[in-house]
Motif scaffolding. Structure first.
Motif, PDB file in Angstrom:
ATOM      1  N   LEU A  36     -13.695 -12.201   5.436  1.00  0.00           N
ATOM      2  CA  LEU A  36     -12.734 -12.750   6.821  1.00  0.00           C
ATOM      3  C   LEU A  36     -11.948 -11.859   7.216  1.00  0.00           C
ATOM      4  N   LYS A  37     -12.100 -10.948   8.698  1.00  0.00           N
ATOM      5  CA  LYS A  37     -10.682 -10.594   8.578  1.00  0.00           C
ATOM      6  C   LYS A  37     -10.831 -10.899  10.258  1.00  0.00           C
ATOM      7  N   ALA A  38      -9.088 -11.242  10.465  1.00  0.00           N
ATOM      8  CA  ALA A  38      -9.319 -11.764  11.774  1.00  0.00           C
ATOM      9  C   ALA A  38      -7.878 -11.514  12.628  1.00  0.00           C
ATOM     10  N   ILE A  39      -7.650 -11.129  13.874  1.00  0.00           N
ATOM     11  CA  ILE A  39      -6.274 -10.972  14.210  1.00  0.00           C
ATOM     12  C   ILE A  39      -6.367 -11.716  15.797  1.00  0.00           C
ATOM     13  N   ILE A  40      -5.726 -12.705  15.573  1.00  0.00           N
ATOM     14  CA  ILE A  40      -4.970 -13.960  16.962  1.00  0.00           C
ATOM     15  C   ILE A  40      -3.716 -13.243  17.329  1.00  0.00           C
ATOM     16  N   ALA A  41      -4.139 -13.231  18.653  1.00  0.00           N
ATOM     17  CA  ALA A  41      -2.526 -12.889  19.004  1.00  0.00           C
ATOM     18  C   ALA A  41      -2.432 -14.058  20.285  1.00  0.00           C
ATOM     19  N   ILE A  42      -0.935 -13.787  20.020  1.00  0.00           N
ATOM     20  CA  ILE A  42      -0.848 -15.027  21.870  1.00  0.00           C
ATOM     21  C   ILE A  42       0.580 -14.325  22.484  1.00  0.00           C
ATOM     22  N   HIS A  43      -0.229 -14.542  23.393  1.00  0.00           N
ATOM     23  CA  HIS A  43       0.535 -13.491  24.528  1.00  0.00           C
ATOM     24  C   HIS A  43       1.491 -14.223  24.850  1.00  0.00           C
ATOM     25  N   ASN A  44       1.698 -15.628  25.584  1.00  0.00           N
ATOM     26  CA  ASN A  44       2.186 -16.404  26.688  1.00  0.00           C
ATOM     27  C   ASN A  44       1.989 -17.569  26.429  1.00  0.00           C
ATOM     28  N   THR A  45       2.839 -18.297  26.191  1.00  0.00           N
ATOM     29  CA  THR A  45       2.651 -19.978  25.837  1.00  0.00           C
ATOM     30  C   THR A  45       3.782 -20.233  27.161  1.00  0.00           C
ATOM     31  N   VAL A  46       4.185 -20.252  28.001  1.00  0.00           N
ATOM     32  CA  VAL A  46       5.084 -20.857  28.661  1.00  0.00           C
ATOM     33  C   VAL A  46       4.224 -21.616  29.610  1.00  0.00           C
ATOM     34  N   LEU A  47       3.562 -21.521  29.899  1.00  0.00           N
ATOM     35  CA  LEU A  47       2.871 -22.513  30.818  1.00  0.00           C
ATOM     36  C   LEU A  47       1.826 -23.971  30.080  1.00  0.00           C
ATOM     37  N   GLY A  48       1.542 -23.426  29.230  1.00  0.00           N
ATOM     38  CA  GLY A  48       1.011 -24.873  28.102  1.00  0.00           C
ATOM     39  C   GLY A  48       0.720 -23.950  26.927  1.00  0.00           C
ATOM     40  N   PRO A  49       0.116 -23.960  25.895  1.00  0.00           N
ATOM     41  CA  PRO A  49      -1.108 -23.766  24.383  1.00  0.00           C
ATOM     42  C   PRO A  49      -1.575 -22.209  25.109  1.00  0.00           C
ATOM     43  N   ALA A  50      -1.716 -21.645  24.167  1.00  0.00           N
ATOM     44  CA  ALA A  50      -2.822 -20.062  23.829  1.00  0.00           C
ATOM     45  C   ALA A  50      -4.341 -20.189  24.399  1.00  0.00           C
ATOM     46  N   LEU A  51      -4.574 -20.025  25.372  1.00  0.00           N
ATOM     47  CA  LEU A  51      -5.999 -20.632  25.179  1.00  0.00           C
ATOM     48  C   LEU A  51      -6.881 -19.479  25.252  1.00  0.00           C
ATOM     49  N   GLU A  64      -8.668  -0.382  17.053  1.00  0.00           N
ATOM     50  CA  GLU A  64      -9.041  -0.794  17.570  1.00  0.00           C
ATOM     51  C   GLU A  64      -8.966  -1.995  18.380  1.00  0.00           C
ATOM     52  N   ALA A  65      -9.644  -2.622  16.941  1.00  0.00           N
ATOM     53  CA  ALA A  65      -9.639  -4.640  17.186  1.00  0.00           C
ATOM     54  C   ALA A  65      -8.434  -5.106  17.230  1.00  0.00           C
ATOM     55  N   LEU A  66      -6.923  -4.118  17.342  1.00  0.00           N
ATOM     56  CA  LEU A  66      -5.820  -4.939  17.556  1.00  0.00           C
ATOM     57  C   LEU A  66      -5.679  -4.365  19.076  1.00  0.00           C
ATOM     58  N   THR A  67      -6.038  -3.185  19.452  1.00  0.00           N
ATOM     59  CA  THR A  67      -6.030  -2.751  20.937  1.00  0.00           C
ATOM     60  C   THR A  67      -6.719  -4.109  21.462  1.00  0.00           C
ATOM     61  N   ASP A  68      -7.884  -4.082  21.590  1.00  0.00           N
ATOM     62  CA  ASP A  68      -8.865  -4.851  21.941  1.00  0.00           C
ATOM     63  C   ASP A  68      -7.966  -6.683  22.007  1.00  0.00           C
ATOM     64  N   VAL A  69      -7.399  -6.762  21.026  1.00  0.00           N
ATOM     65  CA  VAL A  69      -7.160  -8.811  21.197  1.00  0.00           C
ATOM     66  C   VAL A  69      -5.508  -8.403  21.831  1.00  0.00           C
ATOM     67  N   LEU A  70      -4.802  -7.728  21.784  1.00  0.00           N
ATOM     68  CA  LEU A  70      -3.364  -7.378  22.529  1.00  0.00           C
ATOM     69  C   LEU A  70      -4.257  -7.121  23.614  1.00  0.00           C
ATOM     70  N   ARG A  71      -4.935  -6.338  24.763  1.00  0.00           N
ATOM     71  CA  ARG A  71      -5.293  -6.393  25.780  1.00  0.00           C
ATOM     72  C   ARG A  71      -5.630  -8.124  26.363  1.00  0.00           C
ATOM     73  N   LEU A  72      -7.308  -8.650  25.602  1.00  0.00           N
ATOM     74  CA  LEU A  72      -7.787  -9.510  25.389  1.00  0.00           C
ATOM     75  C   LEU A  72      -6.278 -10.941  26.334  1.00  0.00           C
ATOM     76  N   SER A  73      -5.599 -10.912  25.214  1.00  0.00           N
ATOM     77  CA  SER A  73      -4.416 -12.077  25.100  1.00  0.00           C
ATOM     78  C   SER A  73      -4.006 -11.737  26.068  1.00  0.00           C
ATOM     79  N   ARG A  74      -4.026 -11.030  26.408  1.00  0.00           N
ATOM     80  CA  ARG A  74      -2.983 -10.784  28.316  1.00  0.00           C
ATOM     81  C   ARG A  74      -3.735 -10.954  29.497  1.00  0.00           C
ATOM     82  N   GLY A  75      -4.529 -10.418  29.384  1.00  0.00           N
ATOM     83  CA  GLY A  75      -5.290 -10.813  30.510  1.00  0.00           C
ATOM     84  C   GLY A  75      -5.574 -12.547  30.394  1.00  0.00           C
TER      85      GLY A  75
END
Ligand code: NAD
Length: 366
Positions: A36-51, A64-75
């Protein structure tokens, strides 16, 4: 050290990127035994837990994986905020081949990593992750949504996502054409997976003239036969003489190379991060008089589905009612964009950020 110098040092570094995008935490997960190789990105938790869902993909590189997870979590942060949902934004990516690597031990190990965050991050399905995978993850953590109905979950969120995309598309069509009818509009759907296929069903019911494409020839043929729609080549979709382009595969399909080829007047689809560059490509579409329905706004149906599951007492009817708000939110966002001379994407981001700021201030006051 002056701020300018500090910025120079951060350029090209991971912390530099996190500063730019505003992430709170990024967790690298590795397990030798299961691979297993995974990256979990938590962008912002002001409104609640990051889902946000977990995506499994054969990324060409860690970058490429990092860029994807950073962009997706921000979205996800923007998506929850603009939809009036009390959740923050997060996402996870797993690197590897979903067809061969997803064993019970592999998925449960990932579940243990999710659990170690104590509910700050809640996971769900995304590309190449199914309800059955969430069942294994739930053996190691309660911070998981997208469970089957038999386990009290909301089941597959993609029909709700497709319904929201359909309504968002209608709102954008109203803005561009004056009427929200899709009858006889030529629509190109790129990617007919779980969401794309349900979207095609709505479009066909409204007598739209639908073309589909998919990298999986079998899937494309199956969906074409089931709904009686025509197929088009993977690359040809960009040159199709169409009124509406519906990207429902992966992100960044709207970029320097494709924008000049698109002949449509509206873009509305399910894929996350459709614009390769939120700012540059958002305004390029404005310059070409193409009405863009912001992706994170109109594909929020799936998030609404898992949000209701997270709250408990899941009820599909209530979720679909909430998804109906997407029509009005999209219309209001497009009007705000026109009024403020912003691209729709930037307008939606500003509205989302405003809610985070307003509610963040409220939470700090006693
Ligand atoms: P999926 O994996 O079921 O479907 C994606 C489809 O796109 C597959 O059939 C795949 O073969 C096809 N595809 C991939 N690359 C392609 C390409 N270059 N050209 C044509 N077809 C291509 O995924 P899904 O659940 O339908 O999600 C689709 C998109 O919507 C993703 O970007 C996802 O992140 C986003 N999204 C999904 C949900 C949801 O509820 N499932 C919610 C919000 C956003």
């Amino acid at each position: 050290m002056e701020i300018k110098e500090l910025e120079k040092v951060q350029e090209g570094s991971i912390f530099g990127t996190l500063t730019q995008l505003g992430h709170e935490q990024v967790v690298w997960c590795h397990d030798q035994a299961t691979g297993l190789k995974a990256i979990i990105a938590i962008h912002n938790t002001v409104l609640g837990p990051a889902l946000g869902g977990t995506r499994m993909w054969h990324y060409a590189s860690e970058q490429e994986a990092l860029t994807d997870v950073l962009r997706l979590s921000r979205g996800m942060t923007f998506k929850a905020a603009i939809s009036g949902i009390n959740l923050g934004g997060g996402k996870a990516v797993i690197m590897g081949d979903a067809k061969t690597m997803k064993t019970e031990a592999f998925l449960r190990r990932f579940g243990k990593f999710v659990n170690s965050l104590n509910g700050k991050y809640i996971t769900a399905e995304d590309v190449n992750m199914k309800t059955a995978d969430m069942e294994y993850i739930s053996m190691e953590t309660k911070h998981v949504t997208g469970l089957p109905e038999s386990m009290g979950g909301g089941g597959d969120p993609s029909p709700v996502t497709a319904y929201g995309v359909y309504l968002g598309m209608k709102a954008a069509v109203k803005k561009a054409f004056g009427s929200d009818s899709l009858a006889h509009k030529t629509i190109g759907v790129q990617g007919v997976g779980q969401v794309g296929m349900h979207l095609v069903e709505h479009l066909v019911k409204e007598n739209a003239n639908v073309f589909i494409t998919d990298i999986s020839e079998d899937r494309m043929k199956e969906v074409a036969a089931r709904y009686g729609v025509r197929t088009v080549g993977q690359e040809k979709i960009y040159d199709l003489d169409m009124d509406i382009y519906a990207p429902c595969a992966l992100g960044a399909s709207i970029n320097d190379e494709t924008i000049g080829r698109l002949k449509c007047q509206v873009i509305a689809g399910a894929a996350n991060n459709q614009l390769k560059d939120d700012v540059k490509h958002g305004y390029m579409l404005v310059d070409r008089s193409i009405t863009y329905a912001p992706d994170f706004l109109i594909n929020a149906g799936g998030l609404m589905n898992v949000y209701h599951e997270h709250l408990g007492n899941y009820n599909r009817k209530r979720v679909l009612e909430q998804a109906e708000n997407i029509y009005a939110t999209c219309l209001n966002t497009l009007s705000f964009a026109a009024q403020e001379k912003l691209s729709p994407q930037e307008a939606a981001m500003q509205l989302a950020e405003k809610r985070i700021q307003d509610i963040g201030r409220l939470r700090m006051s006693r």
